[in-house]
Write a protein that holds these residues in place. Sequence first.
Motif, PDB file in Angstrom:
ATOM      1  N   GLU A  85     -25.879  -6.577 -36.409  1.00  0.00           N
ATOM      2  CA  GLU A  85     -24.798  -6.734 -35.453  1.00  0.00           C
ATOM      3  C   GLU A  85     -23.932  -5.474 -35.434  1.00  0.00           C
ATOM      4  N   LEU A  86     -23.621  -4.771 -34.150  1.00  0.00           N
ATOM      5  CA  LEU A  86     -23.080  -3.445 -34.240  1.00  0.00           C
ATOM      6  C   LEU A  86     -21.732  -3.494 -33.865  1.00  0.00           C
ATOM      7  N   ALA A  87     -21.086  -4.537 -32.964  1.00  0.00           N
ATOM      8  CA  ALA A  87     -19.823  -4.716 -32.461  1.00  0.00           C
ATOM      9  C   ALA A  87     -19.642  -6.327 -32.001  1.00  0.00           C
ATOM     10  N   SER A  88     -18.350  -6.562 -32.234  1.00  0.00           N
ATOM     11  CA  SER A  88     -18.097  -8.011 -31.628  1.00  0.00           C
ATOM     12  C   SER A  88     -16.538  -7.803 -31.597  1.00  0.00           C
ATOM     13  N   ASP A  89     -16.223  -8.820 -30.586  1.00  0.00           N
ATOM     14  CA  ASP A  89     -14.864  -9.135 -30.616  1.00  0.00           C
ATOM     15  C   ASP A  89     -14.523 -10.570 -29.900  1.00  0.00           C
ATOM     16  N   LYS A  90     -13.507 -11.128 -30.213  1.00  0.00           N
ATOM     17  CA  LYS A  90     -13.039 -12.612 -30.095  1.00  0.00           C
ATOM     18  C   LYS A  90     -12.622 -12.583 -28.511  1.00  0.00           C
ATOM     19  N   ALA A  91     -12.432 -13.927 -28.078  1.00  0.00           N
ATOM     20  CA  ALA A  91     -11.871 -13.966 -26.591  1.00  0.00           C
ATOM     21  C   ALA A  91     -10.502 -13.126 -26.313  1.00  0.00           C
ATOM     22  N   VAL A  92     -10.572 -12.642 -25.106  1.00  0.00           N
ATOM     23  CA  VAL A  92      -9.072 -11.896 -24.930  1.00  0.00           C
ATOM     24  C   VAL A  92      -8.741 -12.184 -23.482  1.00  0.00           C
ATOM     25  N   VAL A  93      -7.525 -12.308 -23.364  1.00  0.00           N
ATOM     26  CA  VAL A  93      -6.744 -12.286 -22.031  1.00  0.00           C
ATOM     27  C   VAL A  93      -5.929 -11.137 -21.965  1.00  0.00           C
ATOM     28  N   ALA A  94      -6.224 -10.467 -20.570  1.00  0.00           N
ATOM     29  CA  ALA A  94      -5.510  -9.152 -20.276  1.00  0.00           C
ATOM     30  C   ALA A  94      -4.898  -9.204 -19.006  1.00  0.00           C
ATOM     31  N   LYS A  95      -3.900  -8.573 -18.929  1.00  0.00           N
ATOM     32  CA  LYS A  95      -3.522  -8.065 -17.613  1.00  0.00           C
ATOM     33  C   LYS A  95      -3.662  -6.855 -17.091  1.00  0.00           C
ATOM     34  N   SER A  96      -4.097  -6.467 -16.089  1.00  0.00           N
ATOM     35  CA  SER A  96      -4.521  -5.115 -15.670  1.00  0.00           C
ATOM     36  C   SER A  96      -3.890  -4.740 -14.492  1.00  0.00           C
ATOM     37  N   ARG A  97      -3.388  -3.636 -14.209  1.00  0.00           N
ATOM     38  CA  ARG A  97      -3.119  -2.932 -12.937  1.00  0.00           C
ATOM     39  C   ARG A  97      -4.408  -2.293 -12.336  1.00  0.00           C
ATOM     40  N   VAL A  98      -4.904  -2.595 -11.507  1.00  0.00           N
ATOM     41  CA  VAL A  98      -5.893  -2.068 -10.795  1.00  0.00           C
ATOM     42  C   VAL A  98      -5.440  -1.589  -9.376  1.00  0.00           C
ATOM     43  N   GLU A  99      -5.946  -0.190  -9.310  1.00  0.00           N
ATOM     44  CA  GLU A  99      -5.397   0.597  -8.108  1.00  0.00           C
ATOM     45  C   GLU A  99      -6.849   0.820  -7.355  1.00  0.00           C
ATOM     46  N   VAL A 100      -6.796   0.296  -6.132  1.00  0.00           N
ATOM     47  CA  VAL A 100      -7.972   0.497  -5.249  1.00  0.00           C
ATOM     48  C   VAL A 100      -7.625   0.890  -4.092  1.00  0.00           C
ATOM     49  N   ALA A 101      -8.551   1.510  -3.180  1.00  0.00           N
ATOM     50  CA  ALA A 101      -8.307   2.348  -2.037  1.00  0.00           C
ATOM     51  C   ALA A 101      -9.674   2.447  -1.331  1.00  0.00           C
ATOM     52  N   ARG A 102      -9.482   2.513   0.208  1.00  0.00           N
ATOM     53  CA  ARG A 102     -10.566   2.532   0.867  1.00  0.00           C
ATOM     54  C   ARG A 102     -11.225   3.929   1.231  1.00  0.00           C
ATOM     55  N   ARG A 103     -12.462   3.975   0.980  1.00  0.00           N
ATOM     56  CA  ARG A 103     -13.279   5.181   1.201  1.00  0.00           C
ATOM     57  C   ARG A 103     -14.255   4.803   2.309  1.00  0.00           C
ATOM     58  N   SER A 104     -14.073   5.459   3.456  1.00  0.00           N
ATOM     59  CA  SER A 104     -14.807   4.827   4.583  1.00  0.00           C
ATOM     60  C   SER A 104     -14.435   3.551   4.802  1.00  0.00           C
TER      61      SER A 104
ATOM     62  N   GLN B 143       0.881  -1.105   0.041  1.00  0.00           N
ATOM     63  CA  GLN B 143       0.052   0.063  -0.171  1.00  0.00           C
ATOM     64  C   GLN B 143       0.928   1.330  -0.013  1.00  0.00           C
ATOM     65  N   ASP B 144       0.566   2.157  -1.049  1.00  0.00           N
ATOM     66  CA  ASP B 144       1.383   3.437  -0.830  1.00  0.00           C
ATOM     67  C   ASP B 144       1.037   4.147   0.595  1.00  0.00           C
ATOM     68  N   ALA B 145       2.094   4.511   1.335  1.00  0.00           N
ATOM     69  CA  ALA B 145       1.742   5.234   2.672  1.00  0.00           C
ATOM     70  C   ALA B 145       1.192   6.735   2.303  1.00  0.00           C
ATOM     71  N   VAL B 146       1.076   7.472   1.316  1.00  0.00           N
ATOM     72  CA  VAL B 146       0.536   8.587   1.176  1.00  0.00           C
ATOM     73  C   VAL B 146      -0.807   8.455   0.630  1.00  0.00           C
ATOM     74  N   THR B 147      -1.099   7.864  -0.410  1.00  0.00           N
ATOM     75  CA  THR B 147      -2.360   7.806  -0.917  1.00  0.00           C
ATOM     76  C   THR B 147      -3.412   6.937  -0.363  1.00  0.00           C
ATOM     77  N   GLY B 148      -2.645   5.634   0.211  1.00  0.00           N
ATOM     78  CA  GLY B 148      -3.545   4.629   0.648  1.00  0.00           C
ATOM     79  C   GLY B 148      -3.960   3.736  -0.308  1.00  0.00           C
ATOM     80  N   ILE B 149      -3.220   3.568  -1.478  1.00  0.00           N
ATOM     81  CA  ILE B 149      -3.664   2.942  -2.759  1.00  0.00           C
ATOM     82  C   ILE B 149      -2.975   1.774  -2.757  1.00  0.00           C
ATOM     83  N   TRP B 150      -3.541   0.737  -3.214  1.00  0.00           N
ATOM     84  CA  TRP B 150      -3.322  -0.736  -3.209  1.00  0.00           C
ATOM     85  C   TRP B 150      -2.963  -1.102  -4.627  1.00  0.00           C
ATOM     86  N   PRO B 151      -1.888  -1.110  -5.306  1.00  0.00           N
ATOM     87  CA  PRO B 151      -2.093  -1.493  -6.759  1.00  0.00           C
ATOM     88  C   PRO B 151      -2.116  -3.160  -6.713  1.00  0.00           C
ATOM     89  N   VAL B 152      -3.171  -3.798  -7.473  1.00  0.00           N
ATOM     90  CA  VAL B 152      -3.085  -5.075  -7.832  1.00  0.00           C
ATOM     91  C   VAL B 152      -3.029  -5.475  -9.081  1.00  0.00           C
TER      92      VAL B 152
END
Length: 198
Positions: free
Chosen positions: A165-184, A138-147
């Motif tokens: 059909e308006l749009a379509s896409d094939k199956a995908v695999v992705a890696k994401s950096r999700v930044e989460v924090a506590r609010r209350s 966890q970032d000590a200043v912002t309280g953010i947890w990068p996952v």
Amino acid sequence: MTRSRAILAATSIAAAAVLLVAGCDDDPPATPSAEPTATDVSPSASPSPSSSAVVVAPERPKKMDDDGPAGAEAAAVYFLELDDYIMKTGDTAEWEAMSGKACGFCDARLEQAQTIAKRGDRFEGGATRARALHTYEQDAVTGIWPVDVETREDPWTITDSNGEELASDKAVVAKSRVEVARRSSDWIVVGVINDQEN
């Protein structure tokens, strides 16, 4: 049209630090980001099912009650797995509750779900499964947890009310950096960066 799950910028730690020192009580900020464009977006679009099939929301993990790394991981995974639910149902209440004010990814996906609901389009497929790969300190200043999270998304199609059909896409695999924090006592998503693999 290719659905972009995220082409988004990371949270600016420096900007967050300035706001926290200034005594800001709002969500931790994220830097501006490039977002997918949704046409005919109406923020006030009311939720409406886009398919006659029963769609069940992912279950909120019990671990989200934890205010440490286990809770951060659970929140990041849960949020990403909500995506196809909001696209199919237009029910965005939980998504909005977890979205940070400066989260470009959150806003872009919300707008897409609202567009589908407003137009009466149908979103089919796209089931998303996510798993946490690594949680940083966890970032000590912002309280953010990068996952770091891996998502696997099934092929999907968006059709209009006439079945065109308006749009379509094939199956995908992705890696994401999700930044989460506590609010209350709740988890919020501050930002998401997605790196599509295939």
